[in-house]
Design a protein around this motif. Structure first.
Motif, PDB file in Angstrom:
ATOM      1  N   TYR A   1       9.093   0.946 -12.738  1.00 44.04           N
ATOM      2  CA  TYR A   1       8.271  -0.243 -12.314  1.00 44.04           C
ATOM      3  C   TYR A   1       7.036   0.620 -11.756  1.00 44.04           C
ATOM      4  CZ  TYR A   1      10.392  -3.835 -13.395  1.00 44.04           C
ATOM      5  OH  TYR A   1      11.536  -5.002 -14.430  1.00 44.04           O
ATOM      6  N   VAL A   2       5.880   0.757 -12.421  1.00 41.58           N
ATOM      7  CA  VAL A   2       4.684   1.500 -11.449  1.00 41.58           C
ATOM      8  C   VAL A   2       3.621   0.435 -10.953  1.00 41.58           C
ATOM      9  CG1 VAL A   2       4.974   3.988 -12.034  1.00 41.58           C
ATOM     10  CG2 VAL A   2       3.882   1.758 -13.865  1.00 41.58           C
TER      11      VAL A   2
ATOM     12  N   SER B   1      16.213  -6.686  -8.006  1.00 39.51           N
ATOM     13  CA  SER B   1      15.683  -7.650  -8.820  1.00 39.51           C
ATOM     14  C   SER B   1      14.803  -7.014  -8.997  1.00 39.51           C
ATOM     15  CB  SER B   1      15.074  -9.268  -8.347  1.00 39.51           C
ATOM     16  OG  SER B   1      14.630  -8.952  -7.138  1.00 39.51           O
ATOM     17  N   THR B   2      13.273  -7.814  -9.942  1.00 36.42           N
ATOM     18  CA  THR B   2      12.536  -7.728 -11.129  1.00 36.42           C
ATOM     19  C   THR B   2      11.068  -7.592  -9.253  1.00 36.42           C
ATOM     20  OG1 THR B   2      12.735  -8.241 -12.229  1.00 36.42           O
ATOM     21  CG2 THR B   2      10.031  -7.835 -11.790  1.00 36.42           C
ATOM     22  N   PRO B   3      11.066  -6.352  -9.098  1.00 36.43           N
ATOM     23  CA  PRO B   3       9.408  -6.579  -8.109  1.00 36.43           C
ATOM     24  C   PRO B   3       8.483  -7.522  -8.262  1.00 36.43           C
ATOM     25  CG  PRO B   3       8.960  -4.445  -9.194  1.00 36.43           C
ATOM     26  CD  PRO B   3      10.032  -5.221  -9.988  1.00 36.43           C
ATOM     27  N   SER B   4       7.796  -7.478  -6.841  1.00 39.43           N
ATOM     28  CA  SER B   4       7.182  -9.265  -7.090  1.00 39.43           C
ATOM     29  C   SER B   4       5.532  -7.399  -7.303  1.00 39.43           C
ATOM     30  CB  SER B   4       6.841  -9.682  -5.849  1.00 39.43           C
ATOM     31  OG  SER B   4       5.575  -9.860  -5.797  1.00 39.43           O
TER      32      SER B   4
ATOM     33  N   SER C   1       2.617  -8.782  -6.425  1.00 39.29           N
ATOM     34  CA  SER C   1       1.830  -9.288  -4.588  1.00 39.29           C
ATOM     35  C   SER C   1       2.260  -8.432  -3.446  1.00 39.29           C
ATOM     36  CB  SER C   1       1.636 -10.415  -5.309  1.00 39.29           C
ATOM     37  OG  SER C   1       3.099 -11.114  -4.498  1.00 39.29           O
ATOM     38  N   THR C   2       3.264  -8.421  -3.475  1.00 36.60           N
ATOM     39  CA  THR C   2       4.045  -7.258  -2.476  1.00 36.60           C
ATOM     40  C   THR C   2       4.309  -5.793  -1.780  1.00 36.60           C
ATOM     41  OG1 THR C   2       5.532  -7.890  -0.257  1.00 36.60           O
ATOM     42  CG2 THR C   2       6.489  -8.573  -1.887  1.00 36.60           C
ATOM     43  N   LEU C   3       3.673  -5.298  -2.019  1.00 33.72           N
ATOM     44  CA  LEU C   3       3.849  -3.533  -1.503  1.00 33.72           C
ATOM     45  C   LEU C   3       4.788  -3.182  -0.689  1.00 33.72           C
ATOM     46  CD1 LEU C   3       0.907  -1.740  -2.412  1.00 33.72           C
ATOM     47  CD2 LEU C   3       2.243  -2.486  -3.957  1.00 33.72           C
ATOM     48  N   GLY C   4       5.643  -4.076   0.142  1.00 30.09           N
ATOM     49  CA  GLY C   4       6.782  -4.481   0.459  1.00 30.09           C
ATOM     50  C   GLY C   4       7.995  -3.947  -0.015  1.00 30.09           C
ATOM     51  N   ASP C   5       8.174  -4.113  -1.640  1.00 34.59           N
ATOM     52  CA  ASP C   5       9.188  -3.382  -2.529  1.00 34.59           C
ATOM     53  C   ASP C   5       8.857  -2.307  -2.643  1.00 34.59           C
ATOM     54  OD1 ASP C   5      10.047  -6.414  -1.789  1.00 34.59           O
ATOM     55  OD2 ASP C   5       9.139  -7.434  -3.906  1.00 34.59           O
ATOM     56  N   TRP C   6       8.095  -1.646  -2.871  1.00 33.49           N
ATOM     57  CA  TRP C   6       7.512  -0.548  -3.177  1.00 33.49           C
ATOM     58  C   TRP C   6       7.304   1.139  -2.396  1.00 33.49           C
ATOM     59  CZ3 TRP C   6       6.384  -0.765  -8.619  1.00 33.49           C
ATOM     60  CH2 TRP C   6       6.110  -2.459  -9.249  1.00 33.49           C
ATOM     61  N   ALA C   7       7.420   2.148  -3.166  1.00 35.59           N
ATOM     62  CA  ALA C   7       7.314   3.130  -2.498  1.00 35.59           C
ATOM     63  C   ALA C   7       6.354   4.032  -3.029  1.00 35.59           C
ATOM     64  CB  ALA C   7       8.249   4.142  -2.868  1.00 35.59           C
ATOM     65  N   LYS C   8       4.692   4.559  -2.244  1.00 37.27           N
ATOM     66  CA  LYS C   8       4.334   5.186  -1.993  1.00 37.27           C
ATOM     67  C   LYS C   8       4.462   6.273  -2.280  1.00 37.27           C
ATOM     68  CE  LYS C   8      -0.769   5.864  -0.464  1.00 37.27           C
ATOM     69  NZ  LYS C   8      -2.153   5.447   0.447  1.00 37.27           N
TER      70      LYS C   8
ATOM     71  N   TYR D   1       5.733   3.145  -6.764  1.00 39.44           N
ATOM     72  CA  TYR D   1       6.769   2.801  -7.917  1.00 39.44           C
ATOM     73  C   TYR D   1       7.429   2.593  -7.391  1.00 39.44           C
ATOM     74  CZ  TYR D   1       9.982   6.186  -5.279  1.00 39.44           C
ATOM     75  OH  TYR D   1      11.193   6.810  -5.287  1.00 39.44           O
ATOM     76  N   VAL D   2       8.993   1.984  -8.001  1.00 37.81           N
ATOM     77  CA  VAL D   2       9.687   0.936  -7.204  1.00 37.81           C
ATOM     78  C   VAL D   2      11.231   1.079  -8.627  1.00 37.81           C
ATOM     79  CG1 VAL D   2       9.786  -1.122  -7.901  1.00 37.81           C
ATOM     80  CG2 VAL D   2      11.293  -1.020  -6.772  1.00 37.81           C
TER      81      VAL D   2
END
Length: 176
Positions: free
Chosen positions: A161-162, A113-116, A118-125, A77-78
């Motif tokens: 976002y998920v 900004s809107t997360p990508s 394609s790169t999970l670096g913007d997201w938390a698991k 999620y982010v």
């Protein structure tokens, strides 16, 4: 997995529910592994929230299992925001209100900004300590419940976002 059963000599299949071979080689029953779909709930919140608001249902997602029961184990999620972090605790609850995950609002995963995707670096698991089973043909909801900071300003926006839902298919015993 697809299973096609037909007679070795005749090549004809058995129609479901029949006790005799059928007269056509095209009568087949196809069985496949289950899948999961995730979508924004139709009753998800939209609009403005109060500065300093408590237990605000910020986002709601429908998770539906098709074909077989699914054991949800993790997802990413982010929270997209402008400037002010959330206060209190960010919680993810199921449809019964059970808290599946929580983190301090100040430690939640943010992106300006809107997360990508394609790169999970913007997201938390989020890895669930107690896996959530979703029965085939049913829909489970995941609701993000938050406290809005009393320092939030009218230009702050929060959007969840998920992505990358991961779990075990309980009939085929594999992971998806």
């Amino acid at each position: 997995y697809d299973v096609v059963i037909s007679g070795a000599a005749s090549g004809y299949g058995i129609l479901t529910g029949s006790s005799l071979p059928t007269a056509s080689a095209t009568n087949r029953v196809t069985v496949s592994s289950g899948i999961v779909s995730v979508s924004k709930s139709t009753d998800a919140r939209t609009g403005k929230v109060a500065q300093g608001g408590k237990d605000i249902k910020l986002a709601k997602f429908d998770v539906k299992a098709f074909g077989e029961d699914f054991e949800l184990r993790s997802f990413y999620y982010v929270v997209q925001n402008v400037t002010t972090a959330l206060a209190g605790t960010l919680k993810v609850q199921d449809s019964a209100g059970t808290i599946l995950y929580s983190v301090a609002g100040s430690s939640a995963q943010y992106k300006a900004s809107t997360p990508s995707g394609s790169t999970l670096g913007d997201w938390a698991k989020i890895t669930l300590s107690n896996y959530k089973t979703i029965k085939a043909g049913t829909t489970e909801t995941l609701t993000f419940v938050v406290d809005v900071s009393s320092s939030a300003v009218n230009t702050d926006t929060y959007q969840v976002y998920v992505t990358e839902f991961y779990g075990k298919r309980l009939s085929t015993k594999d992971y998806y």
